[in-house]
Design an enzyme around this catalytic site. Structure first.
Site, mmCIF file in Angstrom:
data_model
loop_
_atom_site.group_PDB
_atom_site.id
_atom_site.type_symbol
_atom_site.label_atom_id
_atom_site.label_comp_id
_atom_site.label_asym_id
_atom_site.label_seq_id
_atom_site.Cartn_x
_atom_site.Cartn_y
_atom_site.Cartn_z
ATOM 1 N N HIS A 11 0.812 -1.252 -0.167
ATOM 2 C CA HIS A 11 0.138 0.123 -0.088
ATOM 3 C C HIS A 11 0.672 1.291 0.042
ATOM 4 O O HIS A 11 1.995 1.223 0.302
ATOM 5 C CB HIS A 11 -0.950 -0.151 1.160
ATOM 6 C CG HIS A 11 -0.246 -0.066 2.513
ATOM 7 N ND1 HIS A 11 0.178 1.231 2.970
ATOM 8 C CD2 HIS A 11 0.055 -0.966 3.387
ATOM 9 C CE1 HIS A 11 0.697 0.958 4.253
ATOM 10 N NE2 HIS A 11 0.450 -0.181 4.618
ATOM 11 N N GLU A 86 -1.762 -7.167 7.382
ATOM 12 C CA GLU A 86 -0.678 -7.007 8.198
ATOM 13 C C GLU A 86 -0.302 -7.787 9.330
ATOM 14 O O GLU A 86 -1.261 -7.954 9.852
ATOM 15 C CB GLU A 86 -0.329 -5.322 8.193
ATOM 16 C CG GLU A 86 1.077 -5.156 8.939
ATOM 17 C CD GLU A 86 2.013 -5.543 7.910
ATOM 18 O OE1 GLU A 86 2.460 -6.697 7.440
ATOM 19 O OE2 GLU A 86 2.926 -4.437 7.641
#
Length: 190
Positions: A11, A86
């Protein structure tokens, strides 16, 4: 084990990345730079033949926001997969890295000291992250574009390159990356 061809995106920069804050399972929006990172990723991918590729994304907001920008003109469908989230950092979610410490030597990198992710109190740890990533990769049915996070990207790539998790800190990182992995070879696209 043989894996399909992959493009792995991390990202774009978030507000918390800019503040050097641990995110883990929490989220902060992309900065203007992060939106630019995602647009650049989209430009890179637009120049590739992605016919037959599937598009998979972490369900966490920063990755999903990146996917929406980077893949908007490329993907007909983006599927979320929780295994691309994550690494969990437990009690350190939302904390500034400067407030935290781990015993022993730590090598800093573009994603902060890698040891912090392994030693976060109540965190997921590298062994669990590796198991999650291996499970995800084992389920892939064909070539794919993945939108994920810094440490998860490193773990996926270490598996795909046949390296151990001790090499996570040696792999390139940073926001807005596009890595092409095929036949055990990694190329960073810029």
């Amino acid at each position: 084990m043989s894996y399909p061809e992959l493009y792995i995106l991390r990202h774009g920069e978030t507000e918390w990345n800019a503040e050097n804050r641990m995110q883990g399972g929490l989220n902060s929006p992309l900065t203007a730079k992060g939106e630019g990172d995602a647009r650049r990723q989209g430009e890179i991918l637009a120049g590739l033949d992605l016919d037959g590729f599937q598009f998979l994304c972490s369900p966490q907001g920063r990755a999903f926001q990146t996917a929406g920008i980077a893949l908007t003109r490329i993907a007909d469908r983006i599927t979320t997969d929780d295994r691309l989230r994550e690494i969990g950092v437990g009690e350190w979610q939302g904390r500034l890295r400067s407030e935290l410490s781990v015993d022993g030597p730590v090598r800093d990198g573009p994603d902060g000291p890698i040891a912090m992710y392994e030693h976060a109190p109540g965190g997921e740890g590298f062994a669990a992250l590796e198991a999650r990533c291996r499970d995800f990769l084992g389920d892939l049915k064909g070539p794919s574009v993945l939108v994920t996070h810094g440490i998860t990207s490193r773990m996926l790539r270490s598996i795909l390159l046949g390296q151990g998790r001790d090499t996570l800190g040696q792999l390139p990182g940073g926001q807005g990356n596009v890595f092409h992995l095929r036949d055990g070879v990694q190329i960073e696209l810029t």
